[in-house]
Design a protein around this motif. Structure first.
Motif, mmCIF file in Angstrom:
data_model
loop_
_atom_site.group_PDB
_atom_site.id
_atom_site.type_symbol
_atom_site.label_atom_id
_atom_site.label_comp_id
_atom_site.label_asym_id
_atom_site.label_seq_id
_atom_site.Cartn_x
_atom_site.Cartn_y
_atom_site.Cartn_z
ATOM 1 N N VAL A 1 47.609 -90.917 -140.895
ATOM 2 C CA VAL A 1 48.817 -91.878 -140.756
ATOM 3 C C VAL A 1 48.189 -93.345 -141.139
ATOM 4 O O VAL A 1 47.049 -93.544 -141.112
ATOM 5 C CB VAL A 1 49.085 -92.172 -139.290
ATOM 6 N N GLY A 2 49.272 -94.205 -141.803
ATOM 7 C CA GLY A 2 48.752 -95.168 -142.271
ATOM 8 C C GLY A 2 50.029 -96.080 -142.961
ATOM 9 O O GLY A 2 51.300 -95.620 -142.617
ATOM 10 N N PRO A 3 49.956 -97.004 -143.842
ATOM 11 C CA PRO A 3 51.046 -97.436 -144.656
ATOM 12 C C PRO A 3 52.033 -96.362 -145.268
ATOM 13 O O PRO A 3 51.366 -95.176 -145.278
ATOM 14 C CB PRO A 3 50.356 -98.492 -145.492
ATOM 15 N N ALA A 4 53.304 -96.494 -145.842
ATOM 16 C CA ALA A 4 53.983 -95.789 -146.298
ATOM 17 C C ALA A 4 53.319 -95.131 -147.375
ATOM 18 O O ALA A 4 53.804 -93.768 -147.511
ATOM 19 C CB ALA A 4 55.427 -96.450 -146.786
ATOM 20 N N GLU A 5 52.464 -95.502 -148.226
ATOM 21 C CA GLU A 5 51.830 -94.823 -149.274
ATOM 22 C C GLU A 5 51.367 -93.538 -148.979
ATOM 23 O O GLU A 5 50.896 -92.543 -149.707
ATOM 24 C CB GLU A 5 50.775 -95.774 -150.147
ATOM 25 N N VAL A 6 50.658 -93.431 -147.531
ATOM 26 C CA VAL A 6 50.283 -92.331 -146.940
ATOM 27 C C VAL A 6 51.176 -91.016 -147.176
ATOM 28 O O VAL A 6 50.389 -90.105 -147.426
ATOM 29 C CB VAL A 6 49.773 -92.213 -145.646
ATOM 30 N N SER A 7 52.279 -91.103 -147.328
ATOM 31 C CA SER A 7 53.320 -90.109 -147.173
ATOM 32 C C SER A 7 53.320 -89.439 -148.602
ATOM 33 O O SER A 7 53.845 -88.096 -148.623
ATOM 34 C CB SER A 7 54.614 -90.449 -146.699
ATOM 35 N N VAL B 1 53.513 -91.113 -142.825
ATOM 36 C CA VAL B 1 52.643 -89.704 -142.000
ATOM 37 C C VAL B 1 52.503 -88.656 -143.065
ATOM 38 O O VAL B 1 53.506 -88.280 -143.547
ATOM 39 C CB VAL B 1 53.282 -89.218 -140.736
ATOM 40 N N LYS B 2 51.285 -88.001 -143.069
ATOM 41 C CA LYS B 2 51.248 -86.632 -143.757
ATOM 42 C C LYS B 2 50.940 -85.770 -142.839
ATOM 43 O O LYS B 2 50.369 -85.793 -141.915
ATOM 44 C CB LYS B 2 49.916 -87.055 -144.692
ATOM 45 N N VAL B 3 51.504 -84.656 -142.989
ATOM 46 C CA VAL B 3 51.712 -83.554 -141.790
ATOM 47 C C VAL B 3 51.456 -82.280 -142.835
ATOM 48 O O VAL B 3 51.849 -82.223 -143.611
ATOM 49 C CB VAL B 3 52.795 -83.398 -141.183
ATOM 50 N N ASP B 4 50.616 -81.264 -142.158
ATOM 51 C CA ASP B 4 50.436 -79.932 -142.421
ATOM 52 C C ASP B 4 50.932 -79.047 -141.552
ATOM 53 O O ASP B 4 50.770 -78.986 -140.538
ATOM 54 C CB ASP B 4 48.906 -79.718 -142.751
ATOM 55 N N ASN B 5 52.105 -78.438 -141.902
ATOM 56 C CA ASN B 5 53.036 -77.694 -141.000
ATOM 57 C C ASN B 5 53.473 -78.765 -140.052
ATOM 58 O O ASN B 5 54.533 -79.696 -140.492
ATOM 59 C CB ASN B 5 52.430 -76.652 -140.389
ATOM 60 N N THR B 6 53.208 -78.805 -138.930
ATOM 61 C CA THR B 6 53.643 -79.774 -137.895
ATOM 62 C C THR B 6 52.377 -80.570 -137.437
ATOM 63 O O THR B 6 52.427 -81.418 -136.606
ATOM 64 C CB THR B 6 54.442 -79.015 -136.657
ATOM 65 N N ASP B 7 51.460 -80.270 -137.926
ATOM 66 C CA ASP B 7 50.092 -80.962 -137.509
ATOM 67 C C ASP B 7 49.774 -82.176 -138.314
ATOM 68 O O ASP B 7 49.836 -82.349 -139.558
ATOM 69 C CB ASP B 7 48.802 -80.196 -137.514
ATOM 70 N N VAL B 8 49.727 -83.409 -137.769
ATOM 71 C CA VAL B 8 49.486 -84.839 -138.533
ATOM 72 C C VAL B 8 47.925 -84.624 -139.026
ATOM 73 O O VAL B 8 47.028 -84.490 -138.048
ATOM 74 C CB VAL B 8 49.700 -85.961 -137.326
ATOM 75 N N ILE B 9 47.980 -84.986 -140.137
ATOM 76 C CA ILE B 9 46.567 -85.065 -140.781
ATOM 77 C C ILE B 9 46.144 -86.468 -141.289
ATOM 78 O O ILE B 9 45.099 -87.068 -141.408
ATOM 79 C CB ILE B 9 46.408 -84.064 -141.969
ATOM 80 N N LYS C 1 62.572 -91.281 -144.954
ATOM 81 C CA LYS C 1 62.245 -90.207 -146.302
ATOM 82 C C LYS C 1 61.509 -89.324 -145.667
ATOM 83 O O LYS C 1 60.263 -89.663 -145.108
ATOM 84 C CB LYS C 1 62.105 -91.244 -147.398
ATOM 85 N N VAL C 2 61.522 -88.017 -146.665
ATOM 86 C CA VAL C 2 60.615 -87.025 -146.399
ATOM 87 C C VAL C 2 60.300 -86.694 -147.688
ATOM 88 O O VAL C 2 61.138 -86.456 -148.469
ATOM 89 C CB VAL C 2 61.301 -85.969 -145.434
ATOM 90 N N TYR C 3 59.197 -86.177 -147.971
ATOM 91 C CA TYR C 3 58.441 -86.018 -149.206
ATOM 92 C C TYR C 3 57.897 -84.218 -148.963
ATOM 93 O O TYR C 3 57.223 -84.212 -148.041
ATOM 94 C CB TYR C 3 57.536 -86.462 -149.717
ATOM 95 N N ALA C 4 58.421 -83.610 -150.010
ATOM 96 C CA ALA C 4 57.903 -82.291 -150.045
ATOM 97 C C ALA C 4 57.154 -82.218 -151.473
ATOM 98 O O ALA C 4 57.382 -82.787 -152.318
ATOM 99 C CB ALA C 4 58.782 -81.103 -149.903
ATOM 100 N N PHE C 5 56.030 -81.394 -151.386
ATOM 101 C CA PHE C 5 55.196 -81.333 -152.624
ATOM 102 C C PHE C 5 55.087 -79.970 -153.451
ATOM 103 O O PHE C 5 54.783 -78.959 -152.809
ATOM 104 C CB PHE C 5 53.846 -81.657 -152.200
ATOM 105 N N HIS C 6 55.820 -79.924 -154.526
ATOM 106 C CA HIS C 6 55.792 -78.577 -155.196
ATOM 107 C C HIS C 6 54.605 -77.993 -155.281
ATOM 108 O O HIS C 6 54.774 -76.540 -155.352
ATOM 109 C CB HIS C 6 56.458 -78.718 -156.475
#
Length: 127
Positions: A119-125, A109-117, A82-87
């Motif tokens: 990583v952790g359990p799924a909730e990080v996403s 994983v949370k990314v800003d553009n393509t940079d990883v900011i 799954k991928v999340y986008a944020f309005h």
């Protein structure tokens, strides 16, 4: 861009797209807590498609390092689900992966553009 079938679920407006660099089946992209299709979400989906190769490379490296550090494991067989986008956040995406080493929590994983900011359990996403 190919026609996208948008639909609504309990997390927001969604679509399914194939990001071949990550996985060969369609994955759900959710515009979190937004129930209308807007230009930003369409732009986000286009960005994911166009930048998936670079994002995949950085994300795979970050997840592999996280698994080795946290779980002391070389088993890095993980799959994007799954991928999340944020309005309300520009160019920020959350990616959720399954991983056999932690089937209950997975990896986020949370990314800003393509940079990883982060990583952790799924909730990080999605936080």
């Amino acid at each position: 861009m190919d026609a996208i079938g948008f639909y609504e679920d309990d997390e927001g407006i969604c679509c399914d797209i194939t990001l071949e660099s990550f996985v060969d089946v369609p994955v759900q992209v959710v515009n979190l807590e937004t129930y209308e299709i807007d230009g930003k979400f369409i732009t986000d989906v286009e960005y994911l498609r166009n930048n998936q190769r670079e994002m995949n490379s950085k994300v795979n490296e970050a997840i592999s390092e996280y698994i080795k550090r946290k779980y002391h494991s070389d088993t890095v067989d993980f799959k994007l689900v799954k991928v999340y986008a944020f309005h309300d956040e520009k160019s920020i995406y959350g990616l959720v992966f399954t991983w056999d080493g932690d089937s209950e929590h997975g990896v986020g994983v949370k990314v800003d553009n393509t940079d990883v900011i982060k990583v952790g359990p799924a909730e990080v996403s999605f936080t």
